[in-house]
Write a protein that holds these residues in place. Structure first.
Motif, PDB file in Angstrom:
ATOM      1  N   ASN A 184      16.740 -60.819   6.013  1.00 53.15           N
ATOM      2  CA  ASN A 184      16.648 -60.302   7.379  1.00 53.15           C
ATOM      3  C   ASN A 184      18.017 -60.072   8.000  1.00 53.15           C
ATOM      4  O   ASN A 184      18.143 -60.000   9.224  1.00 53.15           O
ATOM      5  N   VAL A 185      19.017 -59.970   7.148  1.00 51.17           N
ATOM      6  CA  VAL A 185      20.401 -59.656   7.524  1.00 51.17           C
ATOM      7  C   VAL A 185      20.865 -60.458   8.751  1.00 51.17           C
ATOM      8  O   VAL A 185      21.340 -59.907   9.728  1.00 51.17           O
ATOM      9  N   TYR A 186      20.720 -61.756   8.629  1.00 50.29           N
ATOM     10  CA  TYR A 186      21.296 -62.730   9.559  1.00 50.29           C
ATOM     11  C   TYR A 186      20.788 -62.610  10.994  1.00 50.29           C
ATOM     12  O   TYR A 186      21.533 -62.823  11.955  1.00 50.29           O
ATOM     13  N   GLN A 187      19.499 -62.315  11.137  1.00 46.27           N
ATOM     14  CA  GLN A 187      18.890 -62.385  12.464  1.00 46.27           C
ATOM     15  C   GLN A 187      19.054 -63.773  13.065  1.00 46.27           C
ATOM     16  O   GLN A 187      19.272 -63.921  14.280  1.00 46.27           O
ATOM     17  N   THR A 188      18.936 -64.807  12.228  1.00 44.10           N
ATOM     18  CA  THR A 188      19.025 -66.188  12.721  1.00 44.10           C
ATOM     19  C   THR A 188      20.339 -66.420  13.446  1.00 44.10           C
ATOM     20  O   THR A 188      20.373 -66.996  14.546  1.00 44.10           O
ATOM     21  N   TYR A 189      21.430 -65.989  12.834  1.00 46.14           N
ATOM     22  CA  TYR A 189      22.732 -66.182  13.482  1.00 46.14           C
ATOM     23  C   TYR A 189      22.851 -65.353  14.749  1.00 46.14           C
ATOM     24  O   TYR A 189      23.428 -65.813  15.750  1.00 46.14           O
ATOM     25  N   HIS A 190      22.326 -64.153  14.733  1.00 41.56           N
ATOM     26  CA  HIS A 190      22.353 -63.305  15.926  1.00 41.56           C
ATOM     27  C   HIS A 190      21.676 -64.037  17.092  1.00 41.56           C
ATOM     28  O   HIS A 190      22.223 -64.107  18.201  1.00 41.56           O
ATOM     29  N   GLN A 191      20.521 -64.612  16.836  1.00 40.56           N
ATOM     30  CA  GLN A 191      19.797 -65.333  17.872  1.00 40.56           C
ATOM     31  C   GLN A 191      20.572 -66.550  18.362  1.00 40.56           C
ATOM     32  O   GLN A 191      20.708 -66.773  19.575  1.00 40.56           O
ATOM     33  N   LEU A 192      21.077 -67.366  17.427  1.00 44.36           N
ATOM     34  CA  LEU A 192      21.780 -68.586  17.811  1.00 44.36           C
ATOM     35  C   LEU A 192      23.042 -68.284  18.599  1.00 44.36           C
ATOM     36  O   LEU A 192      23.346 -68.951  19.606  1.00 44.36           O
ATOM     37  N   LEU A 193      23.790 -67.291  18.190  1.00 43.00           N
ATOM     38  CA  LEU A 193      25.024 -66.941  18.887  1.00 43.00           C
ATOM     39  C   LEU A 193      24.727 -66.404  20.281  1.00 43.00           C
ATOM     40  O   LEU A 193      25.452 -66.708  21.243  1.00 43.00           O
ATOM     41  N   ALA A 194      23.668 -65.617  20.415  1.00 43.50           N
ATOM     42  CA  ALA A 194      23.289 -65.093  21.725  1.00 43.50           C
ATOM     43  C   ALA A 194      22.888 -66.232  22.660  1.00 43.50           C
ATOM     44  O   ALA A 194      23.286 -66.263  23.833  1.00 43.50           O
ATOM     45  N   ARG A 195      22.113 -67.180  22.144  1.00 42.62           N
ATOM     46  CA  ARG A 195      21.686 -68.312  22.972  1.00 42.62           C
ATOM     47  C   ARG A 195      22.871 -69.174  23.402  1.00 42.62           C
ATOM     48  O   ARG A 195      22.881 -69.746  24.497  1.00 42.62           O
ATOM     49  N   ALA A 196      23.881 -69.279  22.532  1.00 42.76           N
ATOM     50  CA  ALA A 196      25.057 -70.087  22.835  1.00 42.76           C
ATOM     51  C   ALA A 196      26.091 -69.320  23.660  1.00 42.76           C
ATOM     52  O   ALA A 196      27.182 -69.838  23.911  1.00 42.76           O
ATOM     53  N   LYS A 197      25.740 -68.110  24.063  1.00 40.75           N
ATOM     54  CA  LYS A 197      26.560 -67.285  24.942  1.00 40.75           C
ATOM     55  C   LYS A 197      27.896 -66.856  24.323  1.00 40.75           C
ATOM     56  O   LYS A 197      28.908 -66.732  25.009  1.00 40.75           O
ATOM     57  N   TRP A 198      27.876 -66.643  22.995  1.00 36.36           N
ATOM     58  CA  TRP A 198      29.015 -65.974  22.394  1.00 36.36           C
ATOM     59  C   TRP A 198      29.072 -64.551  22.935  1.00 36.36           C
ATOM     60  O   TRP A 198      28.039 -63.974  23.320  1.00 36.36           O
ATOM     61  N   THR A 199      30.254 -63.983  22.985  1.00 39.06           N
ATOM     62  CA  THR A 199      30.431 -62.716  23.688  1.00 39.06           C
ATOM     63  C   THR A 199      30.719 -61.572  22.713  1.00 39.06           C
ATOM     64  O   THR A 199      31.161 -61.777  21.585  1.00 39.06           O
ATOM     65  N   GLY A 200      30.468 -60.358  23.204  1.00 40.17           N
ATOM     66  CA  GLY A 200      30.793 -59.159  22.441  1.00 40.17           C
ATOM     67  C   GLY A 200      30.037 -59.056  21.124  1.00 40.17           C
ATOM     68  O   GLY A 200      30.547 -58.463  20.166  1.00 40.17           O
ATOM     69  N   VAL A 289      25.074 -56.308   6.205  1.00 41.57           N
ATOM     70  CA  VAL A 289      25.245 -56.634   7.620  1.00 41.57           C
ATOM     71  C   VAL A 289      26.678 -57.067   7.877  1.00 41.57           C
ATOM     72  O   VAL A 289      27.312 -57.710   7.042  1.00 41.57           O
ATOM     73  N   LEU A 290      27.178 -56.691   9.045  1.00 43.20           N
ATOM     74  CA  LEU A 290      28.453 -57.175   9.565  1.00 43.20           C
ATOM     75  C   LEU A 290      28.192 -57.651  10.993  1.00 43.20           C
ATOM     76  O   LEU A 290      27.896 -56.849  11.878  1.00 43.20           O
ATOM     77  N   LEU A 291      28.280 -58.973  11.198  1.00 43.29           N
ATOM     78  CA  LEU A 291      28.017 -59.594  12.494  1.00 43.29           C
ATOM     79  C   LEU A 291      29.348 -60.070  13.069  1.00 43.29           C
ATOM     80  O   LEU A 291      30.053 -60.878  12.446  1.00 43.29           O
ATOM     81  N   LEU A 292      29.696 -59.573  14.253  1.00 43.11           N
ATOM     82  CA  LEU A 292      30.986 -59.842  14.881  1.00 43.11           C
ATOM     83  C   LEU A 292      30.784 -60.402  16.282  1.00 43.11           C
ATOM     84  O   LEU A 292      29.880 -59.967  17.015  1.00 43.11           O
ATOM     85  N   CYS A 293      31.636 -61.352  16.677  1.00 43.64           N
ATOM     86  CA  CYS A 293      31.539 -61.877  18.037  1.00 43.64           C
ATOM     87  C   CYS A 293      32.771 -62.709  18.378  1.00 43.64           C
ATOM     88  O   CYS A 293      33.574 -63.059  17.506  1.00 43.64           O
ATOM     89  N   HIS A 294      32.898 -63.027  19.676  1.00 42.44           N
ATOM     90  CA  HIS A 294      33.964 -63.887  20.186  1.00 42.44           C
ATOM     91  C   HIS A 294      33.348 -65.171  20.740  1.00 42.44           C
ATOM     92  O   HIS A 294      32.169 -65.187  21.127  1.00 42.44           O
ATOM     93  N   PRO A 295      34.131 -66.248  20.841  1.00 41.50           N
ATOM     94  CA  PRO A 295      33.588 -67.515  21.350  1.00 41.50           C
ATOM     95  C   PRO A 295      33.126 -67.404  22.803  1.00 41.50           C
ATOM     96  O   PRO A 295      33.556 -66.519  23.540  1.00 41.50           O
ATOM     97  N   PRO A 296      32.255 -68.315  23.220  1.00 40.32           N
ATOM     98  CA  PRO A 296      31.838 -68.340  24.625  1.00 40.32           C
ATOM     99  C   PRO A 296      33.050 -68.550  25.522  1.00 40.32           C
ATOM    100  O   PRO A 296      33.992 -69.282  25.165  1.00 40.32           O
TER     101      PRO A 296
END
Length: 300
Positions: A184-200, A289-296
């Motif tokens: 599922n190309v890292y949906q789990t991480y997408h959800q967890l990072l969004a909930r933890a308010k990681w940005t971008g 998949v390429l999942l990118l983000c910055h810390p909260p």
């Protein structure tokens, strides 16, 4: 358990038969890292679960220093042997959830290349937040084994069928959740990072055929072309790639007198394609998949 970090895992086959990451992938990660701040530093890049250092070497030209970590001494030995032309890479034996040798808020970019499904996601995210600079970047990269055969599309369903079989082997190893993450190309991480308010957060996928996407307000970006891996495939090399699948490795260890599932898969694929030459060059594409983000941010 035979994972890429298990002592019995064959580092040489992994080094020879795994797909290579596109040179442009490291550029894409750095471009994201600097898109809001062109002066964002590239002093230290860290590649966790580096294995034989395949992606650490891709990062070496873009960072002053690169640290590759893994829990397998044999993998790190192979990584060092393959990195003699990259003196700015240091390899450290460490779990991705416990990077004790890396200081707080010292890392500009941290990457996990086709490895994050092996981690405890919440512990990993917490550790990444500890070591990343406030304006740092997390890049989670992955590809699954559901191949598209450009010249033999009739092989696609056969490939999926065998990969599901490999997944069943992983279920028997207690790694079902990890393989679902890859599929599922890292949906789990997408959800967890969004909930933890990681940005971008950006999750770029290829191709765009993901079902049951759990984040309708933050859908993935569909890339028009592959951005993660390149694979100079032959039937023989594809067999070697399948042989590095952890479920296959464990199965062979447990059933030494039975046929290797990777051999069965490639034999079926060649029969479907009407192919007879193991060294025939193939054009194959991976789901990726390429999942990118910055810390909260503290005040977010």
């Amino acid at each position: 358990m035979a994972t890429p970090s298990h002592p019995q895992y064959e580092a040489a086959n992994y080094q020879a038969c795994r797909p290579r990451y596109k040179a442009s992938l490291a550029d894409a990660i750095v471009a994201y890292h600097q898109q809001d701040n062109p002066e964002a530093a590239t002093d230290l890049g860290v590649d966790v679960a580096t294995g034989t250092g395949i992606f650490a070497r891709r990062l070496a030209a873009r960072f002053t220093k690169v640290i590759g970590t893994d829990i397998s001494a044999s993998m790190l030995e192979a990584a060092r042997a393959a990195s003699s032309e990259h003196p700015n890479i240091e390899y450290i034996e460490a779990a991705s959830e416990h990077l004790a040798a890396i200081n707080d808020h010292s890392v500009d970019v941290l990457t996990a290349a086709t490895s994050a499904h092996w981690f405890d996601p919440e512990k990993f995210i917490s550790e990444v937040q500890r070591v990343l600079k406030p304006n740092g970047t997390l890049a989670i990269v992955g590809y699954n084994g559901f191949l598209h055969f450009v010249d033999y599309p009739q092989c696609d369903k056969v490939s999926v069928s065998h990969c599901i079989g490999f997944n069943k082997l992983m279920s028997d190893l207690g790694q079902d959740a990890g393989y679902k993450m890859v599929a599922n190309v890292y949906q789990t991480y997408h959800q967890l990072l969004a909930r933890a308010k990681w940005t971008g957060i950006q999750r770029r996928i290829y191709p765009g055929t993901i079902e049951d996407e759990p984040l309708p307000d933050a859908p993935p970006i569909v890339s028009p072309e592959p951005v993660v891996v390149e694979f100079e495939a032959t039937w023989r090399k594809l067999r070697g790639f399948y042989q590095t699948a952890s479920g296959v490795v464990k199965y062979v260890q447990s059933h030494p007198n039975e046929e290797n599932p990777a051999d069965v898969a490639v034999r079926d694929l060649m029969a479907t394609a009407g192919a007879t030459d193991l060294d025939e060059k193939l054009r194959v594409q991976f789901g990726e998949v390429l999942l990118l983000c910055h810390p909260p941010q503290p005040n977010a």
